[in-house]
Motif scaffolding. Structure first.
Motif, PDB file in Angstrom:
ATOM      1  N   ALA A   1       0.813  -1.217   0.000  1.00  0.00           N
ATOM      2  CA  ALA A   1       0.000   0.000   0.000  1.00  0.00           C
ATOM      3  C   ALA A   1       0.845   1.266   0.000  1.00  0.00           C
ATOM      4  CB  ALA A   1      -0.932  -0.003   1.206  1.00  0.00           C
ATOM      5  N   GLY A   2       2.168   1.119   0.053  1.00  0.00           N
ATOM      6  CA  GLY A   2       3.048   2.281   0.026  1.00  0.00           C
ATOM      7  C   GLY A   2       3.210   2.975   1.363  1.00  0.00           C
ATOM      8  N   LEU A   3       2.851   2.302   2.462  1.00  0.00           N
ATOM      9  CA  LEU A   3       2.961   2.908   3.790  1.00  0.00           C
ATOM     10  C   LEU A   3       4.239   2.501   4.510  1.00  0.00           C
ATOM     11  CD1 LEU A   3      -0.729   2.436   4.972  1.00  0.00           C
ATOM     12  CD2 LEU A   3       0.330   4.479   3.974  1.00  0.00           C
ATOM     13  N   LEU A   4       4.779   1.344   4.159  1.00  0.00           N
ATOM     14  CA  LEU A   4       6.047   0.867   4.712  1.00  0.00           C
ATOM     15  C   LEU A   4       6.972   0.496   3.568  1.00  0.00           C
ATOM     16  CD1 LEU A   4       4.879  -1.540   7.605  1.00  0.00           C
ATOM     17  CD2 LEU A   4       5.944   0.707   7.878  1.00  0.00           C
ATOM     18  N   ARG A   5       8.268   0.536   3.859  1.00  0.00           N
ATOM     19  CA  ARG A   5       9.243   0.032   2.889  1.00  0.00           C
ATOM     20  C   ARG A   5      10.173  -0.922   3.622  1.00  0.00           C
ATOM     21  NH1 ARG A   5      13.963   3.183   3.534  1.00  0.00           N
ATOM     22  NH2 ARG A   5      13.604   5.026   4.838  1.00  0.00           N
ATOM     23  N   LEU A   6      10.621  -1.924   2.898  1.00  0.00           N
ATOM     24  CA  LEU A   6      11.492  -2.946   3.474  1.00  0.00           C
ATOM     25  C   LEU A   6      12.908  -2.706   2.971  1.00  0.00           C
ATOM     26  CD1 LEU A   6      11.794  -5.571   5.120  1.00  0.00           C
ATOM     27  CD2 LEU A   6      11.278  -6.836   3.019  1.00  0.00           C
ATOM     28  N   VAL A   7      13.831  -2.442   3.906  1.00  0.00           N
ATOM     29  CA  VAL A   7      15.223  -2.183   3.566  1.00  0.00           C
ATOM     30  C   VAL A   7      16.101  -3.018   4.490  1.00  0.00           C
ATOM     31  CG1 VAL A   7      17.045  -0.461   3.343  1.00  0.00           C
ATOM     32  CG2 VAL A   7      14.672   0.176   2.870  1.00  0.00           C
ATOM     33  N   GLU A   8      16.826  -3.944   3.932  1.00  0.00           N
ATOM     34  CA  GLU A   8      17.751  -4.791   4.701  1.00  0.00           C
ATOM     35  C   GLU A   8      17.071  -5.407   5.914  1.00  0.00           C
ATOM     36  OE1 GLU A   8      21.165  -2.425   5.513  1.00  0.00           O
ATOM     37  OE2 GLU A   8      21.848  -2.411   3.421  1.00  0.00           O
ATOM     38  N   GLN A   9      15.913  -5.999   5.663  1.00  0.00           N
ATOM     39  CA  GLN A   9      15.160  -6.712   6.693  1.00  0.00           C
ATOM     40  C   GLN A   9      14.693  -5.814   7.839  1.00  0.00           C
ATOM     41  OE1 GLN A   9      14.012  -9.966   6.301  1.00  0.00           O
ATOM     42  NE2 GLN A   9      14.771  -9.361   4.277  1.00  0.00           N
ATOM     43  N   ARG A  10      14.499  -4.538   7.526  1.00  0.00           N
ATOM     44  CA  ARG A  10      13.910  -3.606   8.477  1.00  0.00           C
ATOM     45  C   ARG A  10      12.739  -2.894   7.795  1.00  0.00           C
ATOM     46  NH1 ARG A  10      17.480  -2.940  12.825  1.00  0.00           N
ATOM     47  NH2 ARG A  10      16.317  -1.159  13.610  1.00  0.00           N
ATOM     48  N   LEU A  11      11.667  -2.702   8.537  1.00  0.00           N
ATOM     49  CA  LEU A  11      10.495  -2.013   8.023  1.00  0.00           C
ATOM     50  C   LEU A  11      10.513  -0.570   8.507  1.00  0.00           C
ATOM     51  CD1 LEU A  11       7.899  -4.804   8.744  1.00  0.00           C
ATOM     52  CD2 LEU A  11       8.400  -3.886   6.454  1.00  0.00           C
ATOM     53  N   ALA A  12      10.429   0.358   7.562  1.00  0.00           N
ATOM     54  CA  ALA A  12      10.430   1.780   7.900  1.00  0.00           C
ATOM     55  C   ALA A  12       9.254   2.458   7.220  1.00  0.00           C
ATOM     56  CB  ALA A  12      11.738   2.438   7.463  1.00  0.00           C
ATOM     57  N   LEU A  13       8.739   3.504   7.853  1.00  0.00           N
ATOM     58  CA  LEU A  13       7.628   4.247   7.290  1.00  0.00           C
ATOM     59  C   LEU A  13       8.058   5.004   6.032  1.00  0.00           C
ATOM     60  CD1 LEU A  13       6.230   5.754  10.610  1.00  0.00           C
ATOM     61  CD2 LEU A  13       5.069   4.051   9.187  1.00  0.00           C
TER      62      LEU A  13
END
Length: 398
Positions: free
Chosen positions: A369-381
């Protein structure tokens, strides 16, 4: 009423340890404030005299006793931790003056050792500061100051019941910088009814001109029991408009980011190295002792809070008792919920590994939905997710 007895402390090994000190005094009550604060009139007895425990001197004496108690309890639990951060909040700590705040830090040093690079912060209201005040803080060992600014628009300050002049907060920030403070924060409030985009833009201009390295910006929240809540209920002012709040947040973020202040928590921006380490301790699930009326503490899996009224707090300590009003022992579920709730608000995000399988599936939906992004196994807003951070958390935890 007999104070509840705290279970034995079991501090978590390693990690940073902080100390929060609550100053409950304010010269006047702001219309939006629901903090544990008291004006002189509220602390005076019916006959006009003020009980000793309700005075700054009585508060400091009680604080010294609690700090002694804290060091003893922590020592018995494995050793008094070296303090990585100290934060003096309120209320209005600057009402104590530079000498009074120096006495507070001296009381801390009587019972605790500060790390060589410890961050030592005090909050301050601009109208109770001066160049001499900031010079005294630096000489005492404070390293960071946080100033309540809210706005430079006179009508916004009036609605919020702020008593400082529109230009006083940026001027105080410059005085702090001149006194040698490398780390200075200015607090803003946005979304106040009647505020315009231009009002907020001028406030941001003033912040940037003061050359601070940290900005906190909070949407106005009308809390139950406050003067603002009563005005809204009586129809004297409109409720806060969520769409306006979202637009103002985007304006703030764009302007601050362009000026080199990057967000590291949903409501906080800083230059590199300017992050508030004490607050990061809260958001990352760290440990701290909270001293003072109404202060909250968190050590190991135990959380407790003090008696709220200054005189009751002082009387408990004078009798030799801990000033504890209540406590809770956090279970595994409690700790998990708090970890998700707090760490998702950080730019560094939340490790995917801490999520349960069902939560991970809901996180995948938030990514789609474009609310979180996954970067190196971490979820960020994402930028869109920051506007809906509370809803994202609710959806993750279901």
């Amino acid at each position: 009423m007999t104070a509840p007895a705290l279970p034995p402390l079991a501090p978590a090994p390693g990690g940073a340890f902080g100390l929060y000190l609550h100053v409950p005094f304010c010269a006047a009550r702001c219309g939006y404030c629901d903090f544990n604060t008291y004006t002189p009139g509220e602390l005076a007895a019916a006959g006009g005299d003020t009980p000793a425990g309700n005075t700054p001197a009585g508060w400091l004496e009680a604080l010294r006793r609690e700090l002694e108690l804290a060091a003893g309890r922590l020592d018995a639990a494995g050793g008094v931790p070296v303090l990585d951060t100290v934060f003096v909040g309120g209320g209005t700590p600057s009402l104590l003056g530079g000498a009074g705040l120096a006495d507070v830090l001296a009381a801390v040093r009587t019972h605790f050792v500060l790390a060589g690079d410890a961050e030592v912060t005090t909050e301050a209201n601009p109208e109770s500061t001066s160049p001499a005040f900031f010079g005294a803080l630096r000489a005492a060992g404070y390293t960071r100051v946080s100033l309540g600014m809210q706005s430079v628009a006179p009508h916004v300050l009036r609605l919020l019941d702020r008593v400082h002049s529109p230009g006083r907060a940026p001027a105080a920030a410059l005085e702090a910088r001149s006194a040698g403070f490398a780390h200075v924060n200015l607090d803003l409030i946005y979304g106040t009814p009647g505020e315009t985009d231009d009002d907020l833009a001028r406030s941001i201009d003033a912040v940037l001109a003061a050359d601070v390295d940290h900005v906190s910006a909070y949407a106005l929240v009308v809390e139950d029991g406050t003067a603002l809540a009563r005005r809204v209920r009586r129809g004297e002012m409109p409720a806060v408009d969520d769409d306006v709040v979202a637009d103002r947040y985007e304006l703030l973020d764009a302007r601050l980011t362009a000026a080199g202040l990057d967000w590291y928590e949903v409501s906080n921006w800083s230059r590199p190295g300017g992050e508030c380490r004490h607050n990061l301790g809260y958001w990352n699930g760290g440990q701290w002792w909270g001293a003072g009326p109404g202060a909250h503490s968190h050590v190991g899996a135990l959380r407790w809070w003090n008696v709220k009224h200054p005189n009751g707090y002082a009387e408990a300590l004078a009798s030799g008792a801990a000033p504890v009003a209540g406590f809770e022992e956090l279970g595994e579920t409690d700790r998990h919920v708090e970890q998700v709730l707090l760490r998702i608000r950080l730019r560094d995000g939340l490790p995917v590994a801490v999520l349960h399988p069902a939560e991970r599936r809901r996180a995948d939906a938030a990514v789609a939905a474009g609310l979180l992004r996954l970067v190196e196994q971490r979820l960020a807003l994402t930028d869109a997710g920051r506007l809906l951070a509370d809803a994202v958390v609710r959806d993750l935890l279901d």
